[in-house]
Structure formats: C-alpha cells, structure tokens
Design a protein around this motif. Sequence first.
Motif, PDB file in Angstrom:
ATOM      1  N   GLU A 478      -5.189   1.165 -10.193  1.00  0.00           N
ATOM      2  CA  GLU A 478      -6.435   0.398 -10.216  1.00  0.00           C
ATOM      3  C   GLU A 478      -6.347  -0.841  -9.326  1.00  0.00           C
ATOM      4  OE1 GLU A 478      -7.783  -0.457 -14.112  1.00  0.00           O
ATOM      5  OE2 GLU A 478      -7.852   1.638 -14.750  1.00  0.00           O
ATOM      6  N   ASP A 479      -5.243  -1.602  -9.431  1.00  0.00           N
ATOM      7  CA  ASP A 479      -5.088  -2.801  -8.599  1.00  0.00           C
ATOM      8  C   ASP A 479      -5.015  -2.438  -7.121  1.00  0.00           C
ATOM      9  OD1 ASP A 479      -5.080  -4.445 -10.817  1.00  0.00           O
ATOM     10  OD2 ASP A 479      -2.908  -4.340 -11.069  1.00  0.00           O
ATOM     11  N   VAL A 480      -4.293  -1.375  -6.800  1.00  0.00           N
ATOM     12  CA  VAL A 480      -4.187  -0.947  -5.403  1.00  0.00           C
ATOM     13  C   VAL A 480      -5.543  -0.496  -4.890  1.00  0.00           C
ATOM     14  CG1 VAL A 480      -3.193   0.781  -3.856  1.00  0.00           C
ATOM     15  CG2 VAL A 480      -1.754  -0.322  -5.569  1.00  0.00           C
ATOM     16  N   ASP A 485     -10.174  -1.037  -1.337  1.00  0.00           N
ATOM     17  CA  ASP A 485     -11.624  -1.018  -1.189  1.00  0.00           C
ATOM     18  C   ASP A 485     -12.121  -2.291  -0.497  1.00  0.00           C
ATOM     19  OD1 ASP A 485     -14.168   0.321  -1.742  1.00  0.00           O
ATOM     20  OD2 ASP A 485     -14.554  -1.355  -3.084  1.00  0.00           O
ATOM     21  N   LYS A 486     -11.448  -3.414  -0.749  1.00  0.00           N
ATOM     22  CA  LYS A 486     -11.845  -4.676  -0.111  1.00  0.00           C
ATOM     23  C   LYS A 486     -11.560  -4.668   1.385  1.00  0.00           C
ATOM     24  CE  LYS A 486     -11.139  -7.681  -4.150  1.00  0.00           C
ATOM     25  NZ  LYS A 486     -10.304  -8.786  -4.703  1.00  0.00           N
ATOM     26  N   THR A 487     -10.500  -4.002   1.791  1.00  0.00           N
ATOM     27  CA  THR A 487     -10.062  -4.048   3.190  1.00  0.00           C
ATOM     28  C   THR A 487     -10.493  -2.834   4.003  1.00  0.00           C
ATOM     29  OG1 THR A 487      -7.931  -3.039   2.572  1.00  0.00           O
ATOM     30  CG2 THR A 487      -8.059  -5.437   2.582  1.00  0.00           C
ATOM     31  N   LYS A 488     -11.320  -1.969   3.449  1.00  0.00           N
ATOM     32  CA  LYS A 488     -11.714  -0.749   4.171  1.00  0.00           C
ATOM     33  C   LYS A 488     -12.501  -1.117   5.428  1.00  0.00           C
ATOM     34  CE  LYS A 488     -15.905  -0.227   1.405  1.00  0.00           C
ATOM     35  NZ  LYS A 488     -16.554   0.480   0.315  1.00  0.00           N
ATOM     36  N   LYS A 489     -12.405  -0.248   6.439  1.00  0.00           N
ATOM     37  CA  LYS A 489     -13.021  -0.503   7.733  1.00  0.00           C
ATOM     38  C   LYS A 489     -14.426   0.088   7.846  1.00  0.00           C
ATOM     39  CE  LYS A 489      -9.419  -2.569   9.509  1.00  0.00           C
ATOM     40  NZ  LYS A 489      -9.452  -4.009   9.864  1.00  0.00           N
ATOM     41  N   GLU A 490     -14.712   1.082   7.050  1.00  0.00           N
ATOM     42  CA  GLU A 490     -16.021   1.729   7.136  1.00  0.00           C
ATOM     43  C   GLU A 490     -16.699   1.726   5.770  1.00  0.00           C
ATOM     44  OE1 GLU A 490     -15.777   5.526   8.998  1.00  0.00           O
ATOM     45  OE2 GLU A 490     -14.844   4.757  10.833  1.00  0.00           O
ATOM     46  N   ARG A 491     -17.876   2.332   5.704  1.00  0.00           N
ATOM     47  CA  ARG A 491     -18.670   2.266   4.479  1.00  0.00           C
ATOM     48  C   ARG A 491     -17.969   2.943   3.311  1.00  0.00           C
ATOM     49  NH1 ARG A 491     -24.825   4.738   3.703  1.00  0.00           N
ATOM     50  NH2 ARG A 491     -25.101   4.072   1.517  1.00  0.00           N
ATOM     51  N   LEU A 493     -14.453   4.936   1.688  1.00  0.00           N
ATOM     52  CA  LEU A 493     -12.997   5.061   1.785  1.00  0.00           C
ATOM     53  C   LEU A 493     -12.656   6.417   2.379  1.00  0.00           C
ATOM     54  CD1 LEU A 493     -12.041   3.544  -1.684  1.00  0.00           C
ATOM     55  CD2 LEU A 493     -11.548   2.541   0.542  1.00  0.00           C
ATOM     56  N   ARG A 494     -11.712   6.409   3.326  1.00  0.00           N
ATOM     57  CA  ARG A 494     -11.385   7.625   4.065  1.00  0.00           C
ATOM     58  C   ARG A 494      -9.984   8.120   3.705  1.00  0.00           C
ATOM     59  NH1 ARG A 494     -11.721   5.296   9.763  1.00  0.00           N
ATOM     60  NH2 ARG A 494     -10.960   3.497   8.601  1.00  0.00           N
ATOM     61  N   THR A 495      -9.580   9.197   4.356  1.00  0.00           N
ATOM     62  CA  THR A 495      -8.259   9.771   4.100  1.00  0.00           C
ATOM     63  C   THR A 495      -7.157   8.786   4.462  1.00  0.00           C
ATOM     64  OG1 THR A 495      -9.141  11.985   4.553  1.00  0.00           O
ATOM     65  CG2 THR A 495      -6.753  11.712   4.588  1.00  0.00           C
ATOM     66  N   CYS A 496      -7.330   8.041   5.571  1.00  0.00           N
ATOM     67  CA  CYS A 496      -6.310   7.050   5.946  1.00  0.00           C
ATOM     68  C   CYS A 496      -6.171   5.970   4.877  1.00  0.00           C
ATOM     69  CB  CYS A 496      -6.645   6.432   7.303  1.00  0.00           C
ATOM     70  SG  CYS A 496      -8.241   5.590   7.378  1.00  0.00           S
ATOM     71  N   ASP A 497      -7.279   5.620   4.199  1.00  0.00           N
ATOM     72  CA  ASP A 497      -7.214   4.653   3.100  1.00  0.00           C
ATOM     73  C   ASP A 497      -6.482   5.243   1.897  1.00  0.00           C
ATOM     74  OD1 ASP A 497      -8.781   2.709   4.507  1.00  0.00           O
ATOM     75  OD2 ASP A 497     -10.554   3.907   4.041  1.00  0.00           O
ATOM     76  N   LEU A 498      -6.698   6.535   1.642  1.00  0.00           N
ATOM     77  CA  LEU A 498      -6.007   7.191   0.532  1.00  0.00           C
ATOM     78  C   LEU A 498      -4.501   7.244   0.789  1.00  0.00           C
ATOM     79  CD1 LEU A 498      -6.121   8.721  -2.130  1.00  0.00           C
ATOM     80  CD2 LEU A 498      -6.635  10.811  -0.851  1.00  0.00           C
ATOM     81  N   ILE A 499      -4.106   7.501   2.037  1.00  0.00           N
ATOM     82  CA  ILE A 499      -2.677   7.515   2.394  1.00  0.00           C
ATOM     83  C   ILE A 499      -2.075   6.124   2.198  1.00  0.00           C
ATOM     84  CG2 ILE A 499      -1.060   7.837   4.291  1.00  0.00           C
ATOM     85  CD1 ILE A 499      -2.959   9.986   5.385  1.00  0.00           C
ATOM     86  N   LEU A 531      -0.675  -4.345  -0.988  1.00  0.00           N
ATOM     87  CA  LEU A 531      -1.960  -4.321  -1.671  1.00  0.00           C
ATOM     88  C   LEU A 531      -1.773  -3.932  -3.137  1.00  0.00           C
ATOM     89  CD1 LEU A 531      -4.124  -2.603   1.093  1.00  0.00           C
ATOM     90  CD2 LEU A 531      -3.741  -5.023   0.693  1.00  0.00           C
ATOM     91  N   GLY A 532      -2.338  -4.758  -4.020  1.00  0.00           N
ATOM     92  CA  GLY A 532      -2.261  -4.487  -5.450  1.00  0.00           C
ATOM     93  C   GLY A 532      -0.986  -4.953  -6.117  1.00  0.00           C
ATOM     94  N   TYR A 533      -0.112  -5.630  -5.374  1.00  0.00           N
ATOM     95  CA  TYR A 533       1.195  -6.063  -5.908  1.00  0.00           C
ATOM     96  C   TYR A 533       1.072  -7.450  -6.535  1.00  0.00           C
ATOM     97  CZ  TYR A 533       6.056  -7.727  -5.749  1.00  0.00           C
ATOM     98  OH  TYR A 533       7.282  -8.257  -6.061  1.00  0.00           O
TER      99      TYR A 533
END
Length: 812
Positions: A478-480, A485-491, A493-499, A531-533
């Motif tokens: 949840e924290d991560v 989500d705050k630092t995403k580049k597009e509208r 969340l994408r696969t690169c964000d999931l990785i 992130l989330g630490y």
Amino acid sequence: MSKYLKSPDNMLTSTSLESIAQYYILNDIRSSIDKNIFSEKCFLEDNGEELIQKMLDNSNYKLRMYGSTDELSQNLKIYQNFPNSYRFFKTEFEPSTTTTTLYRSLKNEEYICKSDLFVILQNMALDVFPGTTSVSVRLSILTAVRVEQNKLPHRIEFVKFDQKVFDEIEMEMREARKLCFMSNSELAVLAAQLAAGNFDSMVAKFEKVRMKERWTKKDSDETRKSLKDYYSKMMTSNKDPALALAFFLVKTAAMICLNKIINVKRPEIFLQSSTKKSPMIVRLFEDGDQQFVMESELAIAMKPEKVSEIIVGRGKVGFHDYSTITLDEAIRKGAGRVEFIRYPIKRTKNRAVPIEGPDPEDPDDWFILAVDGFFEYMKSIITGFKIFQKCVDTFAVFELLFNALEKVFKPEVKSPYFLQIETVNYMLTTLQNTFKSVRPTKDVRNAKPDGFTVQHLKNELNHLGLTAFFPEIQDYAEDVYEEIDKTKKERYLRTCDLIDAVENCQLICVLNRIPKLKKFLHNQKGCKRVLGYKCEHCDKEKKASDALEISQQPAEVQKTSDIQNSLKNVKIESSNVSILNQYSQPAISTPKDCEKCSESSKTLEKVKNELKISQDQLKEMEKKVLDKEKELSDSKKEHEKVVESEAKKTEEFSKMKEELSKEKAKNQEKEEENLKASKKIEELQKTILKLTAENEANESTIQKLHDRITYLSTNNQKNHQIDEKTIEESTQTVSVTSKIAPLVIDCLICSSQIKSGQEVIRCPLCKRRFHSNVIFSLFSINFPHFPYFQCAFKWRKDHSQCPACNGDLPGI
C-alpha cells in the motif's frame, strides 16, 4: 554563440546510440538488445527515436521497465551528456552529441570544461563552412577536432569562459569560408574547366588557401598533378567529380583553419594546461542541499607532482572510492589558492550520470556517488538478475552476501563518497558467478490499459513467488503503491510503474533485514529514494529535532517534550539510587521488632540489587545530561533568532493576507452588483419584448380596420352619397361588432387573420402565433388587403428567430 553550445540534432549516429544504450541498460538484460538494427552506420535525423522504438519492439518485452520510446530517448540524452563522454562510451570516431554546460564559480564567474571547447568548435565549423551536408566534409571536420581533443589528459580541466574569444574564432572561420565557397554557377564553370583539362582556377584557389594560412607554398606543377590524380579517382567513383573536388577544397580550408585556431593562435586555451597554473580549479559537487569536494582532486590540484602517492590502488582489481570533505574544510585546505566551481550531480530514472575522476593516467577513472552505486547494484540483482526468484528459498544465505557489502557501502561513513563504476560492475560479475539459477523465473505481467490497483500489486507479488521468500512483502504494497501513483508520468499506471513497485517492495524487505545497509542508506541521505520506505533512523532524528524545538520554547510549552521527560527519568533514577544508598548505611537503626520496617528494608535492598547501577555509571549519565542541557541551551539561542525572523515573516504574511482578503471582498461586492444589474437588464429585455409584441399587434389591428373603412368608403362613393347619419350608424355598428366579436389574432408575418382550424406555430418566448404552412403569393404583397397572406414556412427558411422578439423558433 549560444546556438553552438548544443550539438545539431542530426549528429547522432547508429553506432553511438548502440554504445550508449549498451551502457544504460541493466547488465543482465543487455542481451535483449537486437544489434542488427544498428548495423547500418548512418546519421540519425530524429535523435534515434525510430531505432529506439525498434529496440523496444525487438526486445521480447525485456525492456518494458524503461517506459515509452520518448522516455527512454530523453533518459539516454541525459545519460550521455557529460564532458569527455566519448571516452566513457568508447566512441572516439563518432561526432560529439553533448550540450556544453557553462559552470559558475563561487565568485559567480563562468567556466567551461576544456574538452567542451572542441564540441563548440565542431558545432561552429559545421554551421559556418559550406558543404557540411556531405558526409566526407562532415567527417573531415569531426576528425580534425577529435584528434586535437584526444591530446588532452584524462584529468578534467576548466578554463574561464570568454565570449569575445569565440566571437573572434567565428570571424576567422567565416574568413576561411570565403576562400572555399563556390556558388552553383561557379561550380558549373569549374566542372566545364576540369572536363576540358583546365585546372588553373582550382590550383589558384588551393594556393590561396594555403598562402592565406601561411603554409609553405608548393610548386604549382605539384599542386596541379595532385589535383589531376584526385580528379581521376573521382571520375571512376563519383557521379559529380567537380563537386567532389570542390568538397576537397572545403575540407582543406576547414582543417587548416582549425589547426591555426587551436595550435597557433590559442594553445593556452585548447592544449593541456600547466600543472602549476593559478588559480587551481576544483569541482564543488552539489547534490540537493549538499555541497562537497572530492578530497583527492583537491590534493592533486595542490600538489600535482605527488599524484601517484595520492591515488591509492591505481590499476588494481577491487574496490576504489574517493572520500569527500565539506566546502568549509576545502576552503581552509585550499588556503585561498583554489577556485571552486559548482558541479551538479545528474541522474536519470535508472542510472546516475558518470563523473570523470582526477587520475590523469587511468582510463577507467569514472565514478558515481556510492548511494547511486547502491541503487544501481540493487536494481541489477533484483530486477535484472531476479536473485530472489531464481536462487535458494531462505534469506539466510543472502545475509552473508549483504553483510559483506559493508566493505563497499560503508555504514559508518556519514559524508558522501564516490565509488568507481568498475567496482559496481566487478561486484555484479562476482555475484553472477557465485549464484547460479536453480529454477525458472517469471516476468512481471503487463498492467491493464486503465492502470493497476494495490490488489493487483499484491497479486503480482504472489504470482512471482516473492510472498514465499518474503512473507511480509505484501505489507509494504500500500505504501509503495501510494508513492508510485504520486510519481507516475502518465494518466494511468503502466507496466514500467508495476515493475518499479515490485522492485521497491523487495528492496524494503532487504533493508529491514540488513541493518548495516539501512544505516548506510540513511547516512548517505538516500532513504527517500526508496518509494514507500519508512526509515526508523529518519524518524528518530525527526523526533529529536521536534523535541529540540520544543525544548527551546517557553517553559510552559515544554511539558510534553520527550527529551525533557527522558532527562527527568534519568534524574529520578539517580535520586532513587542515592536514597537507597542512604537507607542502606549501617548508621541507620531500625527497631528489630518492627515488621513493616523490616519488610521495607528488604524491599529497598531488593530494588537496589535489581537496579545494579554503579556510581560511575550514574556520574557518566549525569555528565551526559549536563552536556545535553548545554547543547540545548546553545541551540535555544540559535532557535530564538530563527523564531524572531519567522515572526517577522509571519507578520508580513498576515498583512499581505489581510490586504488580499480586503481586495477579495471588494471584488465579491462588485460581482454581486454586476449580477444584480444583469438580472435587471434581463427583466427589462423581457418587458420590452412583451410590450413590442403587444404594440405590433395593436398596430396590425388598427391598420386592418383602417383598410376596411377605406374600402367601404370607396365603394359607397361610386354608388351613392352617404349622409352623416348613415356613417354614424355604420360606425356604431362596427364599434358594437368589434366589442361583441371574438378576439382577432393576426399573423405577424403576413398580417392576416389566423382563423380557427388553421395550422400555426407559436414562439416559445413571446407566445406569438404565425401561419404554419400556407402557400406564399406575390399577389398578397402587392395587395395586402386581399385575403391571401404570406407563408411562415418561407420565413423559416431564411430566418431562425421570431420577427417579434428575436427568440428561437421551433422547427416546421
């Protein structure tokens, strides 16, 4: 001049792009780069975006962590943009594609890296000299510049930037351009002359170029023979040999001009500087709010003759690092002889930009901050090597590995320090050779088009088998997720964000299990980059800082201070022990027959044995308390100054806020007045429309009565004379009839009566009625009294508004 700081967009070659990408992509997935797409050696017009897209498409989904083509392109552009980057990427025979940076010293003077001077020369020559669209001319200029650039030592050097010098250089290039420039008409004449075997004109141009630049004059016959031989070769390999010979003239003029600029007129700028130069230039590295100086670089600048003693372990395999010192300490050691220039630390999403070290004899002397080396190492083993998926089932095996990392990632060092890039590569190679895969690994699955949720992240952690290795890993999801989500580049969340999210969850698990790595990351100020630490050391420092602020406030505010409570507890323990010591003295006499006293004495003795605090320990604790109180008192004075300045700022802010509120209230009153006025205007408009409609109806009725009277009067005059009595009776009859007759409604378009049963349309605004579907007649225009009337259908074809109130009419 500013346009020459940036290299042209079409200077990137496929070879350069492949080399940069190979260094940027993680070691373990570099094999997914298809080298065949870079086989064609050419200049790229689109900054390589088309090739980057092909690289992503042909990677078998292994490069999804790098995001879109545009993101990867931008990151590669940042990653390759540093002085002498061609040496790091091994692209000595490729053009420079960097953007030159002008650095500012602490005295606010502009400096430039000496190797970047050659980048400016390259860009200027390509812009000034003709024919640079030709690959042969372009490569000749690039080669001439790079040969001189390679004469510089590996140690980075800086010179003061002077705009006038480069204005002079540009003028010299433009003078050389005049000697070799030929228009299309001149080229046509030259082609005819050369075809006829006449080389006089070309010989004269070559000798003029050489004489102008004070070169030794060759015999005209030798020059003519050389040009004829070159022309003969071009006849067999070139469609336009005359143009090729003209390009040869341009190349000669450009190379002579560049040689004169670098070696003849300005060797002190472009060639290697004396080691005894003054002042000595040293980089002041800036990373956020941190400023520090590489200690070895400062020492070499002060004593260049002892570089072999300063650089320890040169050329040996192992761990190489450079320590840093603060700016104040560097200024003290520099003793006023050193000029410090600001040098920012730059990073991309996945890697830090390399920094050239101070060793002039080591080609591998490239460094990054140790904290950047840590993140690159962990990203490589977690996301690239997938160490927690392909190896053993328990973390105990890795504890020895990660604890051994303290030799490189030092938990006791609190100041920033640099780590050699080859050290990180050596560590990764060692890890790969030690751990062999014993099971197949899984890739992170693609995110949905509309993104992924926390539950999707938890499912992915379970899918990858990480919940078996790290049972607690889903607790951090949840924290991560929130930080990702705050630092995403597009509208979405994408696969690169999931990785990235999966990687950060694993990194948190490692940090929470290896205290030494956690301490290293905290001391190097890298906690927020995970992130989330949640760092416990950061929390303690924050609580201590908050407590310090509270302790510096008035006494009544300090009651809830944690620090004060801890100090009171220490004093209470000390006093209790002293009381126990008093009660335990033999001089105290208690009645033997008092059972309560006896029990109390036993209880006190028992408590004393349980505390086991020696007098020396108490003294030491008291001393710490006194020292702490002294520090608090010193900090309190500083805090009072800060509070005073903050109070002034608060007062100024409150005044500004009050003025803004007053202005806002005035604007609100004006808006309310405007709103009221607009409502009144709307009401007046409605009233006017209503009265206009009624007036037009009355006028129509009057006109109709007048026309009937006129008609009747005309007919009566032809037949017979009507006396006044008859007229009065007729008038009375009309008046009575109009009162008794029902209300007459006329169509405003054709001015005719709307009879019962006729089709009508009604205006929604003024409620006026009009004939709906009656055939239009020209006869009714000439004779309006005739019982034919105009058609509203015709009106609606040319108009959309009501003729009475201009309101919108409904469709017919």
